[in-house]
Write an enzyme that holds these catalytic residues in place. Structure first.
Site, PDB file in Angstrom:
ATOM      1  N   GLY A  15       0.835  -1.219   0.000  1.00  0.00           N
ATOM      2  CA  GLY A  15       0.000   0.000   0.000  1.00  0.00           C
ATOM      3  C   GLY A  15       0.855   1.249   0.000  1.00  0.00           C
ATOM      4  NE  ARG A  76      -1.165  -5.004  -1.045  1.00  0.00           N
ATOM      5  CZ  ARG A  76      -2.030  -4.002  -0.848  1.00  0.00           C
ATOM      6  NH1 ARG A  76      -3.015  -3.783  -1.700  1.00  0.00           N
ATOM      7  NH2 ARG A  76      -1.910  -3.220   0.200  1.00  0.00           N
ATOM      8  CG  ASP A 107       5.982  -6.740   8.730  1.00  0.00           C
ATOM      9  OD1 ASP A 107       7.062  -6.127   8.852  1.00  0.00           O
ATOM     10  OD2 ASP A 107       5.209  -6.954   9.685  1.00  0.00           O
ATOM     11  CB  THR A 129       2.527   0.643   6.204  1.00  0.00           C
ATOM     12  OG1 THR A 129       1.136   0.439   6.526  1.00  0.00           O
ATOM     13  CG2 THR A 129       3.342   0.308   7.432  1.00  0.00           C
ATOM     14  CG  ASP A 131      -2.015  -0.225   7.955  1.00  0.00           C
ATOM     15  OD1 ASP A 131      -2.842   0.683   7.761  1.00  0.00           O
ATOM     16  OD2 ASP A 131      -1.909  -1.221   7.202  1.00  0.00           O
ATOM     17  CG  ASP A 133       0.856  -2.991   9.994  1.00  0.00           C
ATOM     18  OD1 ASP A 133       1.731  -2.314   9.418  1.00  0.00           O
ATOM     19  OD2 ASP A 133       0.051  -3.717   9.382  1.00  0.00           O
ATOM     20  NE  ARG A 175      -2.879  -4.668   5.554  1.00  0.00           N
ATOM     21  CZ  ARG A 175      -2.872  -4.905   4.242  1.00  0.00           C
ATOM     22  NH1 ARG A 175      -3.337  -6.050   3.808  1.00  0.00           N
ATOM     23  NH2 ARG A 175      -2.415  -4.033   3.395  1.00  0.00           N
TER      24      ARG A 175
HETATM   25  P1  ADP Z   1       3.219  -4.834   2.600  1.00  0.00           P
HETATM   26  O1  ADP Z   1       4.602  -4.763   2.087  1.00  0.00           O
HETATM   27  O2  ADP Z   1       2.598  -3.481   2.765  1.00  0.00           O
HETATM   28  O3  ADP Z   1       3.108  -5.718   3.832  1.00  0.00           O
HETATM   29  P2  ADP Z   1       2.076  -6.986   0.991  1.00  0.00           P
HETATM   30  O4  ADP Z   1       1.955  -7.938   2.134  1.00  0.00           O
HETATM   31  O5  ADP Z   1       0.941  -6.894   0.030  1.00  0.00           O
HETATM   32  O6  ADP Z   1       2.302  -5.484   1.459  1.00  0.00           O
HETATM   33  O7  ADP Z   1       3.419  -7.364   0.216  1.00  0.00           O
HETATM   34  C1  ADP Z   1       3.835  -6.631  -0.906  1.00  0.00           C
HETATM   35  C2  ADP Z   1       4.476  -7.556  -1.894  1.00  0.00           C
HETATM   36  O8  ADP Z   1       5.657  -8.153  -1.303  1.00  0.00           O
HETATM   37  C3  ADP Z   1       3.635  -8.748  -2.314  1.00  0.00           C
HETATM   38  O9  ADP Z   1       2.736  -8.438  -3.350  1.00  0.00           O
HETATM   39  C4  ADP Z   1       4.692  -9.735  -2.789  1.00  0.00           C
HETATM   40  O10 ADP Z   1       5.111  -9.422  -4.092  1.00  0.00           O
HETATM   41  C5  ADP Z   1       5.835  -9.462  -1.816  1.00  0.00           C
HETATM   42  N1  ADP Z   1       5.767 -10.445  -0.725  1.00  0.00           N
HETATM   43  C6  ADP Z   1       4.896 -10.480   0.299  1.00  0.00           C
HETATM   44  N2  ADP Z   1       5.090 -11.558   1.087  1.00  0.00           N
HETATM   45  C7  ADP Z   1       6.107 -12.237   0.528  1.00  0.00           C
HETATM   46  C8  ADP Z   1       6.778 -13.463   0.852  1.00  0.00           C
HETATM   47  N3  ADP Z   1       6.428 -14.201   1.904  1.00  0.00           N
HETATM   48  N4  ADP Z   1       7.784 -13.861   0.051  1.00  0.00           N
HETATM   49  C9  ADP Z   1       8.133 -13.125  -1.026  1.00  0.00           C
HETATM   50  N5  ADP Z   1       7.540 -11.983  -1.388  1.00  0.00           N
HETATM   51  C10 ADP Z   1       6.553 -11.530  -0.630  1.00  0.00           C
HETATM   52  O1  F6P Z   2      -1.884  -1.138   4.565  1.00  0.00           O
HETATM   53  C1  F6P Z   2      -2.474   0.080   4.255  1.00  0.00           C
HETATM   54  C2  F6P Z   2      -3.952  -0.107   4.029  1.00  0.00           C
HETATM   55  O2  F6P Z   2      -4.512   1.147   3.672  1.00  0.00           O
HETATM   56  C3  F6P Z   2      -4.706  -0.724   5.208  1.00  0.00           C
HETATM   57  O3  F6P Z   2      -4.974   0.220   6.218  1.00  0.00           O
HETATM   58  C4  F6P Z   2      -5.931  -1.262   4.517  1.00  0.00           C
HETATM   59  O4  F6P Z   2      -6.436  -2.370   5.207  1.00  0.00           O
HETATM   60  C5  F6P Z   2      -5.397  -1.695   3.167  1.00  0.00           C
HETATM   61  O5  F6P Z   2      -4.170  -0.996   2.959  1.00  0.00           O
HETATM   62  C6  F6P Z   2      -6.323  -1.396   2.017  1.00  0.00           C
HETATM   63  O6  F6P Z   2      -5.773  -1.937   0.883  1.00  0.00           O
HETATM   64  P1  F6P Z   2      -6.309  -1.616  -0.594  1.00  0.00           P
HETATM   65  O7  F6P Z   2      -5.674  -0.331  -1.016  1.00  0.00           O
HETATM   66  O8  F6P Z   2      -5.819  -2.771  -1.392  1.00  0.00           O
HETATM   67  O9  F6P Z   2      -7.795  -1.480  -0.519  1.00  0.00           O
END
Ligand code: ADP
Ligand code: F6P
Length: 325
Positions: A15, A76, A107, A129, A131, A133, A175
């Site tokens: 995000g 993503r 994360d 982020t 959040d 978090d 989230r």
């Molecule tokens: P955030 O980075 O905000 O936590 P996501 O969890 O959507 O957001 O992760 C962003 C991108 O990072 C994912 O679309 C994916 O490409 C990569 N990613 C997430 N988790 C993993 C993982 N366990 N191993 C490898 N790549 C990952």
């Molecule tokens: O992680 C940031 C965030 O805005 C969260 O607060 C929310 O749950 C999520 O992303 C929303 O994701 P999307 O933009 O895919 O609707």
């Protein structure tokens, strides 16, 4: 320890968050100052796999420190979750001469960055982020802007809520985490804050409190509800039916992710962006930058991902004494 890096890429992933542009600017400008070649990777890991890679110079990041969103776009990417996808990404980095990669995200993005580091690409994560978090850090890029945006919106809702003597439920993002709700609940003087970390789901208690506060002369009743609790519209319907007081739900949504970043988000993002380059120059890889105990520090990505965090007792105390959590 990494070898000496020559070409560094930067991407934003997951995000978006206000202040990401300030971080991109700092990475690029600090890299150029250090004599490195700088490249922007568009659309996170998806853009890396599609080879959407552009050269960046000092002018590429002009006039962006004050802009929300991310000029590199974000995405993503499922393919990057696979070993095959990451091997392809590492090969693409090598093809473009990228030996260092700064990943601005959450994360999930760091998990990917850690695995890419295992394939020989030096990676540094920067927490971005709204959040808040991410366990290893007390600060994430975008949180400060998001809470100020939400706070202003809730102030406005409070005006109309008072005029109409209503109950207002305002749902904020986060989230699974309640940080945005908690900060806004305190800052907006809400009557109730519902967060996943503490809400007991005792709806009857909530209704009884609304009725008793109304009897004592309260003209409005503001409930800040975290996204992790959700169901604000249904809750509003049930509260109205049980109390007889008009109740409205407002879901603030994605407006919390946009807008011009606050001073804090610009400055902290700039410090973190520059530090990412300093770490790569020092031969570090697989690190995530954090702000902990009043200082900027960095951790091994795997260690950082194992950390847990909870809401500090001071916040819970103020929440319980001034409002009800
Ligand atoms: P955030 O980075 O905000 O936590 P996501 O969890 O959507 O957001 O992760 C962003 C991108 O990072 C994912 O679309 C994916 O490409 C990569 N990613 C997430 N988790 C993993 C993982 N366990 N191993 C490898 N790549 C990952
Ligand atoms: O992680 C940031 C965030 O805005 C969260 O607060 C929310 O749950 C999520 O992303 C929303 O994701 P999307 O933009 O895919 O609707």
């Amino acid at each position: 320890m990494a070898g000496k890096v020559k070409t560094v890429g930067v991407l934003t992933s997951g995000g978006d968050a206000p202040g990401m542009n300030a971080a991109i600017r700092a990475v690029v400008r600090a890299g150029i100052s250090a004599g490195l070649q700088m490249k922007g990777v568009m659309r996170g890991y998806a853009g890396l796999l599609d080879e959407e890679i552009v050269d960046m110079d000092s002018r590429s990041v002009a006039d962006i420190i004050n802009r929300g969103g991310t000029i590199l776009y974000t995405a993503r990417c499922k393919e990057f979750m696979t070993e095959e996808g990451r091997r392809k990404a590492a090969d693409i980095c090598r093809k473009h001469g990228i030996d260092g990669l700064v990943v601005i995200g959450g994360d999930g993005s760091f998990r990917g960055a850690g695995k890419l580091a295992d394939l020989g690409i030096n990676t540094i994560g920067i927490p971005g982020t709204i959040d808040l978090d991410i366990a290893c850090t007390d600060y994430t890029i975008g949180f400060d802007t998001a809470i100020n945006t939400a706070m202003e919106a809730i102030d406005k809702i409070r005006d109309t809520s008072t005029s109409h003597e209503r109950v207002s439920i305002i749902e904020v993002m986060g989230r699974h985490a309640g940080y945005i709700a908690l900060w806004c609940g305190i800052a907006n003087g809400a009557e109730d804050i519902l967060i996943p970390e503490a809400y007991d789901h005792d709806e009857q208690k909530l209704i009884d409190q609304i009725i008793s506060q109304r009897k004592s002369g309260k003209k409005h009743h503001i409930i800040v509800n975290a996204e992790g609790i959700g169901h604000s519209v249904g809750l509003a319907t049930r509260i109205e039916a049980a109390t007889g007081i008009e109740t409205r739900a407002t879901i603030l949504g994605h407006m919390q992710r946009g807008g011009t970043p606050t001073c804090k988000d610009r400055v902290y993002a700039s410090i973190m962006g520059a530090r990412a380059i300093h770490l790569l120059q020092a031969g570090k890889t697989k690190r995530v930058i954090a702000y902990k105990g009043g200082e900027f520090v960095d951790f091994d990505i795997n260690e950082a991902l194992k950390m847990t965090k909870s809401i500090s007792p001071d916040f819970m105390t103020v929440g319980r004494e001034l409002i009800r959590i």
